[in-house]
Design a protein around this motif. Structure first.
Motif, short mmCIF file in Angstrom:
data_model
loop_
_atom_site.label_atom_id
_atom_site.label_comp_id
_atom_site.label_asym_id
_atom_site.label_seq_id
_atom_site.Cartn_x
_atom_site.Cartn_y
_atom_site.Cartn_z
N VAL A 133 63.24 98.80 49.22
CA VAL A 133 63.74 98.61 47.85
C VAL A 133 64.63 97.39 47.78
CG1 VAL A 133 65.13 99.64 46.02
CG2 VAL A 133 63.54 101.06 47.30
N GLU A 134 65.49 97.21 48.79
CA GLU A 134 66.38 96.04 48.80
C GLU A 134 65.59 94.76 48.89
OE1 GLU A 134 69.98 94.29 48.33
OE2 GLU A 134 69.53 96.46 48.25
N HIS A 135 64.51 94.77 49.75
CA HIS A 135 63.66 93.58 49.87
C HIS A 135 62.94 93.30 48.54
CE1 HIS A 135 61.03 90.56 51.51
NE2 HIS A 135 59.94 91.32 51.22
N ARG A 143 64.01 93.96 45.58
CA ARG A 143 64.96 93.39 44.62
C ARG A 143 65.13 91.89 44.83
NH1 ARG A 143 69.46 98.24 44.89
NH2 ARG A 143 68.33 99.69 43.48
N LYS A 144 65.13 91.49 46.08
CA LYS A 144 65.23 90.05 46.36
C LYS A 144 63.99 89.31 45.88
CE LYS A 144 68.18 90.65 50.45
NZ LYS A 144 68.31 90.43 51.91
N ALA A 191 62.03 90.27 43.43
CA ALA A 191 62.07 90.27 41.97
C ALA A 191 63.05 89.24 41.44
CB ALA A 191 62.44 91.66 41.46
N ALA A 192 64.21 89.07 42.14
CA ALA A 192 65.19 88.07 41.70
C ALA A 192 64.65 86.68 41.87
CB ALA A 192 66.48 88.27 42.47
N ARG A 241 62.17 86.02 39.08
CA ARG A 241 62.82 85.76 37.80
C ARG A 241 63.41 84.36 37.77
NH1 ARG A 241 64.82 88.66 33.56
NH2 ARG A 241 64.18 90.63 34.53
N HIS A 248 62.52 101.81 40.90
CA HIS A 248 63.87 101.67 41.44
C HIS A 248 64.54 100.36 41.05
CE1 HIS A 248 62.51 105.04 43.95
NE2 HIS A 248 63.80 105.27 44.20
N LEU A 249 63.73 99.43 40.55
CA LEU A 249 64.32 98.11 40.22
C LEU A 249 65.07 98.15 38.89
CD1 LEU A 249 61.41 95.76 41.38
CD2 LEU A 249 63.46 96.47 42.65
#
Length: 205
Positions: A164-166, A168-169, A171-172, A175, A204-205
């Protein structure tokens, strides 16, 4: 009961007297105007029949204006004969205008009687209107619809916190590069995970 019969008898006697007098006056005027023999007797019958027809239209018919019109015409003929025989006119020397009125009366009476007898009746009233208003309208029958099939919810997928943390990176970074949020197919392609796993990570994001 006897009092009611007495009132009815008095009315009938009065009506018979008035009809007889009016009948005699109309006969005298018609005879004085040159309508002798059986014709003089036919004039009172014609006037009385027109009165009855007009009165019946006023009581039962729909065209009230026509009923009142012919009722007034017949009443004027009857009253005119009554007044004429009261000494206001010399029946030995009847004026020409009265002879014209008497001679033209059969055509007028025929027209009035025909219109009153054969005019179209008014619309029939509705029967049991209160019952019809209170009665409920039957509900329309709708075709039976099949019950919708319930789709079972997908089973929950356990997602490691590190993944999940990976995500998020990733996805950031998406963006920052595109200016829009990453969608699930792109996230799946970047992470290389199955579709259920990608949808769980996106939640989860």
């Amino acid at each position: 009961m006897r009092a009611q019969l007495a009132r009815i008898d008095a009315v009938l006697v009065q009506a018979l007297i008035a009809a007889a007098l009016s009948f005699a006056h109309l006969h005298d005027v018609a005879s004085a105007a040159g309508q002798d023999g059986w014709k003089a007797w036919a004039y009172p019958v014609s006037v009385d029949l027109l009165l009855v027809a007009a009165w019946r239209r006023l009581r039962t018919g729909g065209a009230k204006a026509a009923g009142w019109c012919w009722f007034v015409i017949a009443l004027a003929a009857s009253l005119g004969a009554n007044v004429a025989t009261a000494g206001l006119l010399d029946l030995d020397q009847v004026p020409a205008w009265l002879r014209i009125l008497v001679a033209g009366w059969p055509a007028v009476a025929f027209l009035g009687g025909t219109l009153l007898a054969h005019s179209a009746p008014g619309p029939a009233p509705y029967e049991d209107s209160e019952d019809q208003e209170d009665a409920p309208y039957p509900a329309p029958e709708l075709p039976a619809q099949p019950a919708p099939e319930l789709t079972p919810a997908p089973p929950a997928v356990a997602v490691p916190a590190a993944l999940v943390e990976h995500a998020r990176k990733v996805a950031a970074e998406h963006r920052t590069r595109t200016g829009t949020a990453i969608d699930t197919p792109t996230l799946r392609a970047r992470l290389g995970v199955p579709a259920p796993m990608a949808e769980a990570i996106a939640a989860h994001l």
